[in-house]
Design a protein around this motif. Structure first.
Motif: not given
Length: 436
Positions: A28, A77, A251, A435
């Motif tokens: 992320k 991410p 991401y 995401a």
């Protein structure tokens, strides 16, 4: 200074020898101006945030100019910070989480380690190599040892950055943990990284950062190490900040996930190669503002254009910036509601205006970077940055020699790095939907 560090490390390494006996993966990305970011500073004004971005981009320009798994997908991410975007990644056995700066302009991934001779403050404790059963140092026999200082039993590194930050210590191999698209985690064993024992850095007031996640072109970068296991490609899609200063996570994707979903809008160009550095360089030919091509002279961008996730705003070399500024001054001259900001009202090297009409922003022009083989279109929202609701600046600054396509101009664009074919592909995309 470098010699002193090497001497101290050698002493430390002698002491250390006594104690050192198919779903898609992703990380992320989080932007620094997102409330979800550990670097978020809620009390900063728009102008103060802008000045932070300016300083980061200036430093990177100086640095760049001086710088001469199995077939499955990883993803990580991405978070927007003081250094634009960060990733959280698992490290070691048992796994501990570390927050690292996501940087396509750096090669070696490193984090602070214990025992530490000199460490900067960080919220997370330094990684304890003694507590990890999967940790091991590398020697000159390792194929990735080239470029490091090695003995028969170990190697060490020294890296320095644009603002004076540095890290030095052991070159080691360790297991890293990635999130998968299925919602679980997958371990990638034996990744070479830097275990910093002498470090100096200032990564923000919250002390959230513990190192750098290097995604550059050198063999030691994470992307190159993963190689065929990620089909030699990775991608990201950087999100925008909304009116409430919220930025959704996106991401960093690898392998099968590193694709452009709507291939009909995709464009592709090849990376340049120079003997001065090993950055992601592109051959920039000209620039358009609105529908007007500026007609920049051949050789204006003789050093190429770096595409860089770590630079907040773009930079234009002096000759290009002068042409862009001249055109914008003429373009905005006819708008009576505008006043050009000068002196202390504006950061040095920027073109800024005060605006008395809120409905004016829709009249701001787009910009297009004309590369060899592709046109990178930048909508006005990514060309200009608004300051305190009544002013705006061109989100590109003057640089003596360096040209950088920064993160701000890359928002809402899917960017795919193909390391095997040595090319970059891109297409517009709503990155707020990444995401998922």
């Amino acid at each position: 200074m470098a010699l002193t560090i090497k001497i101290v490390i050698c002493i430390f390494l002698n002491l250390l020898s006594l104690v050192i006996i198919s779903s898609g993966l992703r990380l992320k990305l989080t932007h620094r101006d997102s409330p979800n970011s550990p670097l978020y500073e809620p009390n900063l004004s728009d102008f103060e945030r802008f000045n932070k971005n300016v300083e980061i981009s200036q430093n990177r320009a100086s640095y760049f100019h001086q710088t001469r798994l199995q077939n499955s997908s990883l993803r990580a991410p991405i978070k927007p910070h003081d250094y634009t975007y960060t990733v959280d990644i698992g490290l070691g056995t048992p796994v501990v989480t570390r927050t690292l700066i996501f940087d396509t302009g750096s090669h070696l991934t490193w984090t602070q380690c214990r025992p530490c001779l000199r460490c900067f403050k960080q919220e997370q404790p330094p990684f304890n190599m003694r507590n990890s059963s999967s940790f091991g140092v590398i020697s000159r026999k390792n194929k990735l040892s080239k470029g490091f200082t090695c003995s028969a039993t170990r190697c060490f590194y020294i890296v320095r950055y644009y603002s004076g930050q540095f890290s030095s210590g052991l070159v080691a191999a360790e297991d890293f943990m990635f999130e998968t698209s299925a919602g679980d985690s997958q371990r990638v064993a034996g990744m070479v990284f830097g275990c910093g024992i002498i470090n100096g850095a200032d990564f923000g007031k919250k002390n959230a950062i513990s190192g750098v996640f290097g995604m550059g072109k050198e063999p030691v970068s994470f992307a190159r190490q993963l190689g065929a296991r990620i089909k030699n490609r990775f991608s990201y899609c950087l999100t925008k900040t909304d009116s409430k200063n919220n930025t959704k996570a996106s991401y960093l994707r690898f392998g099968d996930e590193a694709v452009i979903k709507n291939g009909t809008n995709a464009q592709t160009m090849r990376f340049l190669h120079t003997t001065k550095n090993n950055l992601y360089l592109l051959n920039l030919i000209d620039i358009s503002i609105g529908s007007q091509r500026l007609g920049l002279k051949q050789g204006t961008f003789k050093e190429g254009c770096v595409i860089d996730s770590g630079s907040s705003v773009s930079l234009l070399n002096e000759n290009a910036f002068i042409k862009v500024e001249k055109y914008l001054v003429a373009y905005f001259w006819s708008f009576k509601n505008l006043r050009k900001l000068v002196g202390k009202e504006v950061p040095k090297g920027f073109v800024c205006y005060a605006n008395s009409r809120k409905d004016f922003f829709g009249k701001l022009p787009d910009m297009t970077y004309h590369f060899e083989g592709a046109d990178f279109h930048v909508p006005w929202e990514n060309v200009f940055v608004t300051i305190e609701n009544d002013a705006f600046c061109l989100a590109a600054m003057r640089s003596k020699n360096t040209t950088i396509l920064g993160a701000y101009q890359q928002r809402n664009v899917r960017v795919v790095y193909d390391l095997k074919e040595d090319k970059l592909s891109f297409a517009p995309e709503d990155c707020s939907r990444d995401a998922v």
